[in-house]
Motif scaffolding. Structure first.
Motif, mmCIF file in Angstrom:
data_model
loop_
_atom_site.group_PDB
_atom_site.id
_atom_site.type_symbol
_atom_site.label_atom_id
_atom_site.label_comp_id
_atom_site.label_asym_id
_atom_site.label_seq_id
_atom_site.Cartn_x
_atom_site.Cartn_y
_atom_site.Cartn_z
ATOM 1 N N HIS A 152 32.461 -15.874 -33.464
ATOM 2 C CA HIS A 152 33.349 -15.401 -34.539
ATOM 3 C C HIS A 152 32.579 -15.132 -35.833
ATOM 4 O O HIS A 152 32.975 -14.243 -36.608
ATOM 5 C CB HIS A 152 34.464 -16.414 -34.776
ATOM 6 C CG HIS A 152 35.576 -16.311 -33.774
ATOM 7 N ND1 HIS A 152 36.507 -15.298 -33.797
ATOM 8 C CD2 HIS A 152 35.895 -17.089 -32.707
ATOM 9 C CE1 HIS A 152 37.359 -15.449 -32.797
ATOM 10 N NE2 HIS A 152 37.007 -16.537 -32.108
ATOM 11 N N LEU A 153 31.505 -15.869 -36.089
ATOM 12 C CA LEU A 153 30.696 -15.564 -37.277
ATOM 13 C C LEU A 153 30.036 -14.198 -37.144
ATOM 14 O O LEU A 153 29.960 -13.435 -38.112
ATOM 15 C CB LEU A 153 29.637 -16.643 -37.489
ATOM 16 C CG LEU A 153 30.039 -17.821 -38.364
ATOM 17 C CD1 LEU A 153 28.965 -18.890 -38.370
ATOM 18 C CD2 LEU A 153 30.350 -17.376 -39.795
ATOM 19 N N ALA A 154 29.552 -13.884 -35.958
ATOM 20 C CA ALA A 154 28.959 -12.555 -35.758
ATOM 21 C C ALA A 154 29.975 -11.466 -36.050
ATOM 22 O O ALA A 154 29.665 -10.460 -36.704
ATOM 23 C CB ALA A 154 28.445 -12.435 -34.316
ATOM 24 N N ARG A 155 31.186 -11.665 -35.579
ATOM 25 C CA ARG A 155 32.211 -10.638 -35.800
ATOM 26 C C ARG A 155 32.649 -10.590 -37.263
ATOM 27 O O ARG A 155 32.861 -9.512 -37.828
ATOM 28 C CB ARG A 155 33.424 -10.897 -34.915
ATOM 29 C CG ARG A 155 34.378 -9.698 -34.897
ATOM 30 C CD ARG A 155 35.474 -9.893 -33.891
ATOM 31 N NE ARG A 155 36.179 -8.636 -33.653
ATOM 32 C CZ ARG A 155 37.108 -8.126 -34.460
ATOM 33 N NH1 ARG A 155 37.427 -8.749 -35.571
ATOM 34 N NH2 ARG A 155 37.703 -6.985 -34.157
ATOM 35 N N TRP B 93 24.449 -10.617 -33.369
ATOM 36 C CA TRP B 93 25.179 -10.264 -32.147
ATOM 37 C C TRP B 93 24.436 -10.703 -30.888
ATOM 38 O O TRP B 93 25.061 -11.029 -29.866
ATOM 39 C CB TRP B 93 25.475 -8.769 -32.120
ATOM 40 C CG TRP B 93 26.724 -8.459 -32.897
ATOM 41 C CD1 TRP B 93 26.840 -7.717 -34.028
ATOM 42 C CD2 TRP B 93 28.036 -8.932 -32.589
ATOM 43 N NE1 TRP B 93 28.139 -7.695 -34.457
ATOM 44 C CE2 TRP B 93 28.902 -8.440 -33.588
ATOM 45 C CE3 TRP B 93 28.569 -9.736 -31.588
ATOM 46 C CZ2 TRP B 93 30.267 -8.696 -33.604
ATOM 47 C CZ3 TRP B 93 29.927 -10.019 -31.600
ATOM 48 C CH2 TRP B 93 30.759 -9.498 -32.595
ATOM 49 N N ARG B 94 23.130 -10.753 -30.942
ATOM 50 C CA ARG B 94 22.414 -11.276 -29.776
ATOM 51 C C ARG B 94 22.713 -12.763 -29.582
ATOM 52 O O ARG B 94 22.830 -13.244 -28.446
ATOM 53 C CB ARG B 94 20.919 -11.029 -29.937
ATOM 54 C CG ARG B 94 20.533 -9.584 -29.592
ATOM 55 C CD ARG B 94 19.057 -9.321 -29.738
ATOM 56 N NE ARG B 94 18.700 -8.022 -29.149
ATOM 57 C CZ ARG B 94 17.601 -7.345 -29.435
ATOM 58 N NH1 ARG B 94 16.734 -7.835 -30.321
ATOM 59 N NH2 ARG B 94 17.350 -6.191 -28.857
ATOM 60 N N ALA B 95 22.834 -13.513 -30.696
ATOM 61 C CA ALA B 95 23.241 -14.915 -30.582
ATOM 62 C C ALA B 95 24.658 -15.010 -30.024
ATOM 63 O O ALA B 95 24.962 -15.888 -29.201
ATOM 64 C CB ALA B 95 23.163 -15.592 -31.952
ATOM 65 N N ALA B 96 25.527 -14.082 -30.458
ATOM 66 C CA ALA B 96 26.900 -14.082 -29.965
ATOM 67 C C ALA B 96 26.964 -13.750 -28.474
ATOM 68 O O ALA B 96 27.845 -14.243 -27.754
ATOM 69 C CB ALA B 96 27.733 -13.082 -30.763
ATOM 70 N N LEU B 97 26.040 -12.909 -28.004
ATOM 71 C CA LEU B 97 26.016 -12.559 -26.583
ATOM 72 C C LEU B 97 25.719 -13.790 -25.725
ATOM 73 O O LEU B 97 26.320 -13.993 -24.668
ATOM 74 C CB LEU B 97 24.963 -11.475 -26.340
ATOM 75 C CG LEU B 97 24.938 -10.841 -24.948
ATOM 76 C CD1 LEU B 97 26.259 -10.134 -24.649
ATOM 77 C CD2 LEU B 97 23.777 -9.860 -24.841
ATOM 78 N N VAL B 98 24.809 -14.639 -26.207
ATOM 79 C CA VAL B 98 24.530 -15.895 -25.503
ATOM 80 C C VAL B 98 25.768 -16.788 -25.525
ATOM 81 O O VAL B 98 26.140 -17.394 -24.511
ATOM 82 C CB VAL B 98 23.329 -16.614 -26.141
ATOM 83 C CG1 VAL B 98 23.104 -17.976 -25.493
ATOM 84 C CG2 VAL B 98 22.076 -15.757 -26.039
ATOM 85 N N ALA B 99 26.427 -16.868 -26.693
ATOM 86 C CA ALA B 99 27.618 -17.710 -26.808
ATOM 87 C C ALA B 99 28.748 -17.199 -25.926
ATOM 88 O O ALA B 99 29.519 -17.985 -25.360
ATOM 89 C CB ALA B 99 28.070 -17.763 -28.270
ATOM 90 N N TYR C 51 29.400 -4.559 -29.412
ATOM 91 C CA TYR C 51 28.821 -4.790 -30.738
ATOM 92 C C TYR C 51 27.293 -4.850 -30.667
ATOM 93 O O TYR C 51 26.607 -4.349 -31.561
ATOM 94 C CB TYR C 51 29.368 -6.088 -31.333
ATOM 95 C CG TYR C 51 30.779 -5.973 -31.870
ATOM 96 C CD1 TYR C 51 31.090 -5.057 -32.862
ATOM 97 C CD2 TYR C 51 31.798 -6.805 -31.394
ATOM 98 C CE1 TYR C 51 32.368 -4.955 -33.366
ATOM 99 C CE2 TYR C 51 33.082 -6.714 -31.886
ATOM 100 C CZ TYR C 51 33.370 -5.782 -32.874
ATOM 101 O OH TYR C 51 34.637 -5.683 -33.372
ATOM 102 N N VAL C 52 26.768 -5.456 -29.619
ATOM 103 C CA VAL C 52 25.310 -5.488 -29.474
ATOM 104 C C VAL C 52 24.781 -4.069 -29.310
ATOM 105 O O VAL C 52 23.763 -3.684 -29.900
ATOM 106 C CB VAL C 52 24.896 -6.366 -28.273
ATOM 107 C CG1 VAL C 52 23.386 -6.251 -28.029
ATOM 108 C CG2 VAL C 52 25.255 -7.822 -28.520
ATOM 109 N N GLY C 53 25.501 -3.263 -28.536
ATOM 110 C CA GLY C 53 25.085 -1.872 -28.353
ATOM 111 C C GLY C 53 25.070 -1.105 -29.655
ATOM 112 O O GLY C 53 24.116 -0.364 -29.955
ATOM 113 N N SER C 54 26.114 -1.277 -30.471
ATOM 114 C CA SER C 54 26.159 -0.578 -31.766
ATOM 115 C C SER C 54 25.034 -1.047 -32.680
ATOM 116 O O SER C 54 24.416 -0.242 -33.394
ATOM 117 C CB SER C 54 27.511 -0.801 -32.433
ATOM 118 O OG SER C 54 28.547 -0.196 -31.683
#
Length: 907
Positions: A646-649, A668-674, A690-693
């Motif tokens: 949620h922090l990434a977003r 977003w890479r940290a969020a992908l792991v989460a 989001y990682v793609g963007s």
């Protein structure tokens, strides 16, 4: 025998027994008649004195009734007669205590002590007790002045006849009640002196002198000053001593600014004692500074220098002021057996001994103001220099002390300190290691001295080795097993001794707080404690109060604080919740048209910061950016996967608008792991998108395509229409950057078709604009214009200013490509203004770049150059090197100067 009394309660006694005279209002009527006994009191006077403006119904009748009742009470002892439109109470004046008092005072005329003592004995308390009207209050005040004057005459006579011992208690009470009255204080000083209490007598004189100066701007009168000199002469009969108590002068590096401030504060002219309090963290160099200054200016204090290490922060308990005073007094020539007992008596004698002398008092390592106040002289000829870890705010408030905060050394000062310790040649031989040592120690003087201790005694050890050990082991290198004063952790630990358990807990938790600094609301969430805990740590110089409501710690202090925490996970989860929910609220304000994805419920007791509007949201995100990124890292380490995602977003809109491309990608890479730990498949779809963007904005186009294709495939598998639409839209940008406008156009059309099924006007408008943009890039300007105009209408109708700016940029591009350069300029300027007003500096850079082309097409090369400089500066700030290089080349082609425009060079 009748007695009528008003000097106390209003009462009538016959034969020593009180008569019942009724309620308070009736006693007030009697009091009015007694004050003017044997004189006419008119009915109007009676009504005004008893009732003032609040007259009762049929007031005259009521008053007459009260008089009638009093006649019956006084029958046979005094009479009240009607006379001249009023009443007269006829009575022997000696039967009324007020009139008897006045007769005795007049008869005594300051000559007969026994008459004044008899007059004083008539008073049983405050006049007219239990009765209150405005008139009564005025008479009472007047009588109090008469009594005060009579008592002063009585005391003078009693002192003249040797009655000083019996008067001390009474005079002490009177002096406390009338602290600015010189006559009363003089009587007390004389009584104390004659009772053998010289220290107390001198103390009373000094207290009055300070009060008169502070409150009236005057000095005591000549009679009182003469009395003081007589008493002081007897105390100094043995002759003055000149103490020289300063310890050996230490080496001091730098601190020129602080030394100049001490000069100004302690060598100036003032009507009060000059006090400067030097405050700072343990080991910061307060004692070095104070002693260096004291030795430099010792000659300016010819009557001596007193010094005391108050041990406020040391292995031993703090030194009591009583013990310090004993040392000062004996150093000033008083025999030990003649030093009075009691703190107040010692302080009074001390102030008397230094009065009028040009002396410096250095009070080092103070625990707090309570330890210092008894040691402050009362004479403006003295100067006091206090050092301590607390700010000693009460000294500033009560005594006008100058507060001098002492911070770390600058890099140049730190290098100079190492030269002092190691020699100039050795430092010059390793300049890089020297700078690293200063930086690793954060300019902390004690840390630097400890760090190079081995290098001082072992010349073969290089500074690079010292720096390497410090880099690897940190605070552990700065300890010492046998000498606590040479151990930074031990020195810092002494600062905790005076803290409460809550304050120590707060100190430790601040040491593990995410980010470089913290605000009070975030600290409250972290510690679960009130703001006063943070204030206490600032007061103790453990926490620095920085501009804009922020608080921080020196890195070494922070490292030490972290070692005191036993379990900080719950605290870190609380502060992470604070940052997350505040960031989420900020993101909603920045982009209200975004899909709302709420974080989990708040932890009990955590209160997010209220943000009233988008401007305040943007400002908060800007100020807290480093802390928010650190919080996400901490949340990841703690396994708080929801918080990480949620922090990434919550930061995504901010990162995009401010051009923080690489921070967005890391987040977003940290969020992908989460996301792999979260159960909702939609979350994983969004994360890939989001990682793609983020990859796309960083130029990682292959990786961007992979993530967006993955997002689209997952969205189709789970029937997520919204995510399918967003993924198509994101793919348009990637394929545009991969220079395949046809493929981008296909994705734009599919995104628009899906958006139209979702009843989301803002998204539909984004889709229309995207189709229009790529149609224009493919040369289909009619289709482009129709779609972009429809998008602009929707964005304006639904108040989506960022979308409106995007669409205006598209329309400007269409106008530029179709030869309408003036309209292109207008559209680009409108888009630029909207992007700027909403803080979207990423698109400001893009649109400024585009606007330059429109100006160039019109032959407006100066305007093109100016706006391209803006684009170039923003591209550089956002680390967009390829775009910056492209714009720089265009500026070179225009013949722009290498250093930038005059405004840029000035900034």
């Amino acid at each position: 025998m009748v007695e009528l009394r008003v000097l106390g309660q209003v009462e009538v006694l016959v034969g020593g027994r009180p008569l019942e005279i009724g309620h308070a209002r009736q006693r007030c009527v009697l009091a009015v008649l007694l004050v003017d006994a044997n004189r006419v009191v008119t009915m109007d006077q009676l009504l005004d004195r008893v009732w003032a403006e609040r007259l009762p119904h049929r007031a005259r009748q009521v008053a007459s009734n009260y008089v009638s009742r009093l006649r019956r009470v006084l029958a046979g002892h005094a009479e009240i007669v009607r006379l001249g439109g009023g009443y007269v109470l006829r009575v022997d004046p000696e039967a009324v205590d007020l009139h008897r008092f006045r007769r005795l005072v007049e008869q005594a005329r300051g000559q007969a002590l026994e008459l004044l003592e008899e007059a004083a004995g008539l008073w049983r308390g405050e006049a007219f007790e239990g009765v209150e009207t405005p008139w009564i209050a005025g008479v009472r005040e007047s009588l109090a002045r008469e009594r005060f004057a009579a008592d002063a005459d009585r005391v003078d006579l009693a002192l003249a006849q040797g009655g000083h011992a019996a008067l001390v208690a009474e005079l002490t009470e009177r002096a406390d009640a009338h602290p600015l009255d010189e006559r009363v204080t003089g009587q007390l000083v004389l009584a104390l002196h004659r009772s053998g209490r010289q220290a107390d007598a001198l103390s009373r004189f000094h207290d009055l002198r300070v009060r008169l100066a502070d409150e009236l701007g005057t000095d005591p009168g000549p009679e009182l000053r003469e009395l003081y000199q007589r008493i002081l002469a007897t105390t100094r009969a043995a002759g003055p001593e000149v103490p020289r108590q300063l310890p050996a002068p230490p080496e001091l590096t730098g601190r020129a600014e602080q030394l100049a401030l001490l000069d100004k504060a302690l060598l100036g002219t003032s009507g009060t004692v000059l006090i400067t309090a030097v405050a700072g963290a343990g080991g910061i160099g307060k004692t070095w500074l104070a002693l260096h200054w004291a030795h430099r200016h010792a000659d300016e204090f010819p009557d001596g220098q007193l010094f005391a290490d108050l041990r406020g922060f040391a292995p031993d308990p703090p030194l009591a002021p009583d013990a310090v005073l004993f040392g000062f007094i004996t150093a000033l020539g008083v025999a030990p057996d003649r030093v009075p007992t009691g703190l107040d008596a010692k302080a009074a004698l001390y102030r008397s001994l230094v009065a009028g002398r040009r002396m410096l008092v250095v009070l080092d390592n103070a625990a707090g103001a309570g330890q210092v106040v008894p040691l402050i002289p009362g004479s403006p000829t003295c100067a006091v220099l206090v050092t301590g870890r607390h700010r000693l705010a009460s000294l500033v408030d009560r005594y006008g002390a100058r507060h001098l905060p002492l911070d770390v050394l600058t890099r140049d000062e730190g290098r100079a300190l190492l030269i002092t310790r190691l020699g100039a040649d050795r430092v010059a031989a390793e300049p890089v290691a020297t700078d690293e040592l200063v930086d690793l120690c954060g300019g902390h003087p004690l840390a630097l001295s400890i760090a190079v201790r081995n290098a001082v005694t072992h010349p073969a050890i290089t500074l690079a080795e010292v720096a390497g050990e410090l880099r690897q082991l940190g605070l552990a290198v700065l300890g010492h097993t046998t000498d606590p004063a040479a151990s930074l952790p031990a020195v810092l630990s002494w600062s905790l001794r005076g803290l409460t358990e809550e304050q120590r807990t707060a100190f430790g938790l601040l040491g593990i707080a995410p980010g470089p600094d913290i605000t009070a609301p975030a600290a409250a969430a972290l510690t679960g404690l009130a703001h006063n805990a943070l204030t206490a740590l600032v007061e103790a110089s453990l926490v620095e109060q920085r501009p804009h409501g922020r608080y921080g710690m020196h890195d070494l202090v922070r490292d030490y604080a972290a070692t005191t925490v036993l379990d900080g996970d719950a605290a870190l989860a609380r502060v992470a919740d604070f940052y997350l929910h505040t960031a989420h609220a900020a993101d909603v304000l920045l982009d209200p048209h975004r899909t709302l994805v709420r974080p989990g419920p708040l932890t009990a007791g955590v209160r997010p910061l209220p943000l009233p509007d988008a401007d305040s949201a943007l400002a908060w995100l800007e100020a807290e950016h480093a802390n928010l990124l650190a919080t996400q890292r901490v949340a990841g380490a703690l396994g708080l996967h929801e918080v990480v995602w949620h922090l990434a977003r919550a930061l995504d809109t901010f990162h995009y608008r401010r051009g923080h491309r690489h921070d967005a990608l890391t987040s977003w890479r940290a969020a992908l792991v989460a996301a792999d730990h979260l159960p909702d498949p939609t979350t994983r779809i969004r994360t890939h998108r989001y990682v793609g963007s983020a990859c796309s904005r960083c130029g990682l186009l292959e990786e961007a395509t992979e993530h967006l294709d993955r997002a689209l495939a997952l969205a189709l598998r789970h029937n997520e229409t919204t995510e399918s639409a967003h993924s198509h839209q994101a793919l348009t940008t990637v394929w545009e950057r991969r220079q395949d406008d046809r493929r981008a156009y296909d994705h734009a059309r599919q995104a628009l078709a899906l958006y139209r099924t979702l009843d989301q006007p803002a998204w539909e408008a984004d889709g229309l604009n995207s189709v229009g943009w790529f149609a224009a890039r493919l040369g289909d300007f009619n289709t482009a214009r129709d779609h972009c105009r429809a998008a602009l209408d929707l964005h304006r109708r639904h108040r989506h200013p960022i979308g409106e700016a995007d669409t205006l940029d598209s329309l400007a591009f269409i106008a530029l490509r179709t030869g309408d350069h003036d309209q292109a300029v207008d559209h680009y300027r409108s888009a630029l203004a909207l992007f700027r007003s909403h803080g979207n500096m990423y698109e400001v850079a893009n649109t400024a770049d585009n606007l330059g082309h429109a100006h160039a097409a019109l032959g407006q090369h100066e305007e093109a150059g100016t706006i391209w400089w803006t684009a170039w500066e923003l591209y550089r700030e956002q680390d967009r090197d390829s775009e910056a290089a492209r714009v720089r080349q265009r500026l070179n082609d225009l013949g722009a100067p290498r250093g930038g425009p005059p405004s840029a060079r000035a900034r």
